[in-house]
Design a protein around this motif. Structure first.
Motif, mmCIF file in Angstrom:
data_model
loop_
_atom_site.group_PDB
_atom_site.id
_atom_site.type_symbol
_atom_site.label_atom_id
_atom_site.label_comp_id
_atom_site.label_asym_id
_atom_site.label_seq_id
_atom_site.Cartn_x
_atom_site.Cartn_y
_atom_site.Cartn_z
ATOM 1 N N ASP A 166 0.834 -1.202 0.000
ATOM 2 C CA ASP A 166 0.000 0.000 0.000
ATOM 3 C C ASP A 166 0.868 1.251 0.000
ATOM 4 O OD1 ASP A 166 -1.630 2.250 1.514
ATOM 5 O OD2 ASP A 166 -3.090 0.778 0.803
ATOM 6 N N PRO A 167 0.584 2.209 -0.873
ATOM 7 C CA PRO A 167 1.409 3.430 -0.961
ATOM 8 C C PRO A 167 1.523 4.203 0.344
ATOM 9 C CG PRO A 167 -0.065 3.257 -2.850
ATOM 10 C CD PRO A 167 -0.476 2.174 -1.901
ATOM 11 N N SER A 168 0.503 4.137 1.197
ATOM 12 C CA SER A 168 0.548 4.904 2.446
ATOM 13 C C SER A 168 1.609 4.383 3.407
ATOM 14 C CB SER A 168 -0.825 4.899 3.123
ATOM 15 O OG SER A 168 -1.121 3.609 3.645
ATOM 16 N N LEU A 169 2.078 3.145 3.199
ATOM 17 C CA LEU A 169 3.117 2.576 4.051
ATOM 18 C C LEU A 169 4.500 2.681 3.417
ATOM 19 C CD1 LEU A 169 1.399 -0.686 5.369
ATOM 20 C CD2 LEU A 169 1.388 1.607 6.370
ATOM 21 N N ARG A 170 4.579 3.317 2.277
ATOM 22 C CA ARG A 170 5.860 3.412 1.576
ATOM 23 C C ARG A 170 6.348 4.856 1.445
ATOM 24 N NH1 ARG A 170 7.645 -1.126 -1.187
ATOM 25 N NH2 ARG A 170 6.396 -2.983 -0.727
ATOM 26 N N THR A 171 5.906 5.677 2.370
ATOM 27 C CA THR A 171 6.321 7.072 2.371
ATOM 28 C C THR A 171 7.556 7.238 3.258
ATOM 29 O OG1 THR A 171 4.930 7.626 4.272
ATOM 30 C CG2 THR A 171 3.927 7.804 2.090
ATOM 31 N N ALA A 172 8.359 8.242 2.946
ATOM 32 C CA ALA A 172 9.556 8.515 3.749
ATOM 33 C C ALA A 172 9.186 9.081 5.117
ATOM 34 C CB ALA A 172 10.476 9.479 3.009
ATOM 35 N N LYS A 173 8.053 9.756 5.209
ATOM 36 C CA LYS A 173 7.635 10.395 6.449
ATOM 37 C C LYS A 173 7.544 9.366 7.578
ATOM 38 C CE LYS A 173 3.834 13.086 8.479
ATOM 39 N NZ LYS A 173 4.741 13.890 9.300
ATOM 40 N N ASP A 174 8.141 9.712 8.704
ATOM 41 C CA ASP A 174 8.116 8.893 9.922
ATOM 42 C C ASP A 174 8.760 7.517 9.733
ATOM 43 O OD1 ASP A 174 6.789 10.966 11.240
ATOM 44 O OD2 ASP A 174 4.813 10.183 10.694
ATOM 45 N N GLY A 175 9.555 7.354 8.686
ATOM 46 C CA GLY A 175 10.310 6.118 8.509
ATOM 47 C C GLY A 175 9.524 4.921 8.021
ATOM 48 N N TRP A 176 8.301 5.135 7.509
ATOM 49 C CA TRP A 176 7.482 4.008 7.057
ATOM 50 C C TRP A 176 8.207 3.194 5.983
ATOM 51 C CZ3 TRP A 176 3.552 1.816 9.362
ATOM 52 C CH2 TRP A 176 2.728 2.565 10.208
ATOM 53 N N ALA A 177 8.773 3.865 4.995
ATOM 54 C CA ALA A 177 9.410 3.156 3.885
ATOM 55 C C ALA A 177 10.600 2.321 4.349
ATOM 56 C CB ALA A 177 9.843 4.150 2.814
ATOM 57 N N THR A 178 11.348 2.828 5.318
ATOM 58 C CA THR A 178 12.492 2.072 5.831
ATOM 59 C C THR A 178 12.026 0.792 6.512
ATOM 60 O OG1 THR A 178 13.699 4.138 6.191
ATOM 61 C CG2 THR A 178 14.531 2.180 7.308
ATOM 62 N N GLY A 179 10.950 0.885 7.272
ATOM 63 C CA GLY A 179 10.403 -0.310 7.918
ATOM 64 C C GLY A 179 9.917 -1.336 6.915
ATOM 65 N N VAL A 180 9.207 -0.872 5.894
ATOM 66 C CA VAL A 180 8.696 -1.793 4.871
ATOM 67 C C VAL A 180 9.846 -2.491 4.155
ATOM 68 C CG1 VAL A 180 7.471 -1.920 2.672
ATOM 69 C CG2 VAL A 180 6.497 -0.615 4.559
ATOM 70 N N ALA A 181 10.937 -1.754 3.919
ATOM 71 C CA ALA A 181 12.092 -2.349 3.245
ATOM 72 C C ALA A 181 12.728 -3.460 4.081
ATOM 73 C CB ALA A 181 13.126 -1.271 2.934
ATOM 74 N N VAL A 182 12.606 -3.366 5.396
ATOM 75 C CA VAL A 182 13.176 -4.373 6.286
ATOM 76 C C VAL A 182 12.264 -5.592 6.430
ATOM 77 C CG1 VAL A 182 13.816 -4.786 8.712
ATOM 78 C CG2 VAL A 182 14.574 -2.704 7.564
ATOM 79 N N ALA A 183 10.974 -5.421 6.124
ATOM 80 C CA ALA A 183 9.974 -6.459 6.395
ATOM 81 C C ALA A 183 10.326 -7.800 5.768
ATOM 82 C CB ALA A 183 8.599 -6.003 5.913
ATOM 83 N N GLU A 184 10.905 -7.811 4.587
ATOM 84 C CA GLU A 184 11.179 -9.077 3.910
ATOM 85 C C GLU A 184 12.260 -9.902 4.613
ATOM 86 O OE1 GLU A 184 13.679 -8.887 0.211
ATOM 87 O OE2 GLU A 184 13.153 -6.752 0.351
ATOM 88 N N TYR A 185 12.988 -9.292 5.522
ATOM 89 C CA TYR A 185 14.065 -9.994 6.225
ATOM 90 C C TYR A 185 13.630 -10.519 7.593
ATOM 91 C CZ TYR A 185 16.793 -7.481 2.710
ATOM 92 O OH TYR A 185 17.273 -6.987 1.526
ATOM 93 N N LEU A 186 12.398 -10.238 7.984
ATOM 94 C CA LEU A 186 11.939 -10.629 9.315
ATOM 95 C C LEU A 186 11.644 -12.121 9.370
ATOM 96 C CD1 LEU A 186 9.619 -7.589 10.105
ATOM 97 C CD2 LEU A 186 12.054 -7.883 10.605
ATOM 98 N N GLN A 187 12.054 -12.753 10.460
ATOM 99 C CA GLN A 187 11.926 -14.192 10.636
ATOM 100 C C GLN A 187 11.328 -14.493 12.006
ATOM 101 O OE1 GLN A 187 15.718 -16.130 10.086
ATOM 102 N NE2 GLN A 187 16.257 -14.899 8.292
ATOM 103 N N PRO A 188 10.881 -15.727 12.215
ATOM 104 C CA PRO A 188 10.393 -16.080 13.550
ATOM 105 C C PRO A 188 11.490 -15.898 14.595
ATOM 106 C CG PRO A 188 9.767 -17.757 11.949
ATOM 107 C CD PRO A 188 10.720 -16.834 11.256
ATOM 108 N N ALA A 189 11.124 -15.389 15.752
ATOM 109 C CA ALA A 189 12.077 -15.263 16.848
ATOM 110 C C ALA A 189 12.677 -16.629 17.161
ATOM 111 C CB ALA A 189 11.377 -14.691 18.085
ATOM 112 N N PRO A 190 13.960 -16.689 17.520
ATOM 113 C CA PRO A 190 14.657 -17.978 17.689
ATOM 114 C C PRO A 190 13.977 -18.960 18.628
ATOM 115 C CG PRO A 190 16.231 -16.182 17.690
ATOM 116 C CD PRO A 190 14.873 -15.555 17.696
ATOM 117 N N ALA A 191 13.366 -18.468 19.692
ATOM 118 C CA ALA A 191 12.772 -19.380 20.684
ATOM 119 C C ALA A 191 11.270 -19.536 20.506
ATOM 120 C CB ALA A 191 13.072 -18.864 22.090
ATOM 121 N N GLN A 192 10.768 -19.219 19.304
ATOM 122 C CA GLN A 192 9.337 -19.136 19.056
ATOM 123 C C GLN A 192 8.540 -20.345 19.557
ATOM 124 O OE1 GLN A 192 7.989 -16.230 17.088
ATOM 125 N NE2 GLN A 192 6.489 -16.973 18.514
#
Length: 431
Positions: A357-383
């Motif tokens: 969604d475009p509203s989550l890909r804006t530079a304002k408040d760091g939204w775009a930086t967070g979305v760029a990191v999302a693809e690297y997120l994994q289950p916590a080790p002790a899940q």
């Protein structure tokens, strides 16, 4: 045949006359589902309640009652309600709290209940956070990476390289930059503040980027702890920043994230690693003119990999209306709804359609930086490790706290995590 047609017509006419639908309770009136939400910020509560209202307006035969829960007491409250047969039909929780409930038979296996649309929209790596044994016991829908909140003016005036998700700092580079930055800030200033009131999740989740796993599962499913060189990269960096380089504040080690914000606003700390949702507090509390940016956490041999424990929605095994509850979840977690929930909580959605969604890909408040990191997120080790809560509270938390403060060295940390940890886990895995 004519008799069957007449009977069906009579039933349909009766439903119309009574104002009921095919989803109504057999005793008359609409089916009522209880949805216990843990939303607590006003924007988040409003988003949750509006979605419930929209569902109720469109589904008169299946009505959802919003019940307010609390993160502070949810585990004990749910356990009591499960054992007393009074659990809500739809349960909001976090994936790292589900293991005991899933293995205990309190949660419904969602594999045959959820539609393909929802199953395919959320990546497999996110589904692994709610998979216990052969079943799936929750829908992971919101996730929160740990990011670096940084004073833009301090970083830019120092001339240090500003990292991006495409070109992040390494852990070694991060340590050197914090040394240089602290020297440039002068007396009383620190490049970084680590709020480590809860040191275990920070250490394990960020440790994935350096290849740290700590928990290892064999072919028989048994879990053991082993602390290798890669497991020591992130803890060692934090320890050295505090005790050797003096580039990280010692006073914040036992505090929560909110406690570090006044020093951040006042220029005492140039950077504070915090959960993504802390951006809301920064926007609300920062003094006028304060400039800040969101940076990705440092990368190791596994890049920007980071462990997360998403917020989840589950269905109680004892609910008599599992199919209706699953239909509500499908409605509640449509892409546009997931965006609304994410923005309300200042977190990231798990769904791929919502993340686009475009509203989550804006530079304002760091939204775009967070979305760029999302693809690297994994289950916590002790899940899915049974016995993890006890290990965390009795072994890991005090060991990490003493290590970060300089009271014990890396070898003592390793011995306590591994030796004491494996003794504890063994009690939960006896056959």
């Amino acid at each position: 045949m004519r008799g069957r047609v007449f009977t069906a017509a009579a039933v349909a006419l009766a439903l119309l006359l009574t104002g009921c639908s095919a989803g109504d309770d057999p005793d008359g009136g609409p089916i009522r589902l209880r949805f216990q939400s843990l939303a607590w910020q006003k924007e988040s509560v409003d988003a949750n309640k509006r979605l419930v209202e929209e569902w109720n307006a469109a589904h008169p035969g299946v009505q959802v009652d919003y019940v307010q829960g609390s993160w502070d007491s949810v585990h004990d409250q749910l356990l009591t309600s499960f054992e007393g047969g009074e659990a809500p039909d739809i349960i909001h929780d976090a994936s790292d709290d589900l293991a005991d409930f899933a293995y205990g038979g309190y949660l419904a296996d969602l594999r045959t209940l959820l539609p393909e649309r929802l199953m395919s929209d959320i990546p497999a790596r996110s589904w692994r956070t709610t998979t216990f044994g052969d079943g799936i016991y929750g829908v992971p829908f919101l996730q929160e990476p740990r990011m670096i909140m940084a004073n833009k003016r301090i970083l830019e005036s120092s001339g240090v390289r500003i990292p991006t998700p495409e070109n992040p700092w390494t852990w070694a580079e991060f340590r050197q930059i914090t040394k240089d930055l602290t020297a440039a800030m002068g007396k009383g200033g620190y490049a970084v503040a680590w709020p480590l009131k809860e040191p275990v999740s920070v250490s394990l989740n960020l440790g994935l980027s350096a290849g740290g796993r700590l928990f290892h599962r064999d072919a028989d499913g048994r879990v053991t702890i082993d602390f290798g060189e890669e497991d020591g990269v992130v803890p060692g960096t934090i320890h050295d920043q505090v005790n050797t380089d003096l580039s990280a504040s010692r006073s914040t080690l036992g505090t929560g994230g909110s406690d570090a914000l006044p020093g951040f606003f006042g220029g005492k700390y140039a950077m504070v690693p915090l959960g993504f949702s802390y951006r809301q507090q920064i926007t609300q509390q920062a003094p006028e003119g304060f400039e800040w940016i969101v940076l990705p956490a440092p990368a190791g041999e596994d890049g920007l990999a980071q462990g997360v424990s998403p917020q989840t929605l589950s269905i109680a095994e004892d609910s008599p209306y599992k199919k209706e509850a699953a239909r509500f979840l499908d409605f509640f977690l449509r892409p546009d709804s997931m965006v609304r929930l994410a923005r309300g909580d200042w977190m990231l959605p798990t769904g791929t359609a919502a993340l686009a969604d475009p509203s989550l890909r804006t530079a304002k408040d760091g939204w775009a930086t967070g979305v760029a990191v999302a693809e690297y997120l994994q289950p916590a080790p002790a899940q899915s490790v049974r016995g993890y809560p006890e290990w965390k509270d009795k072994v890991a938390t005090p060991a990490y706290q003493e290590y970060y403060s300089g009271a014990i060295d890396a070898e003592e940390l390793r011995e306590r995590l591994v030796k004491d940890g494996n003794l504890g886990l063994a009690r939960y895995q006896r056959r």
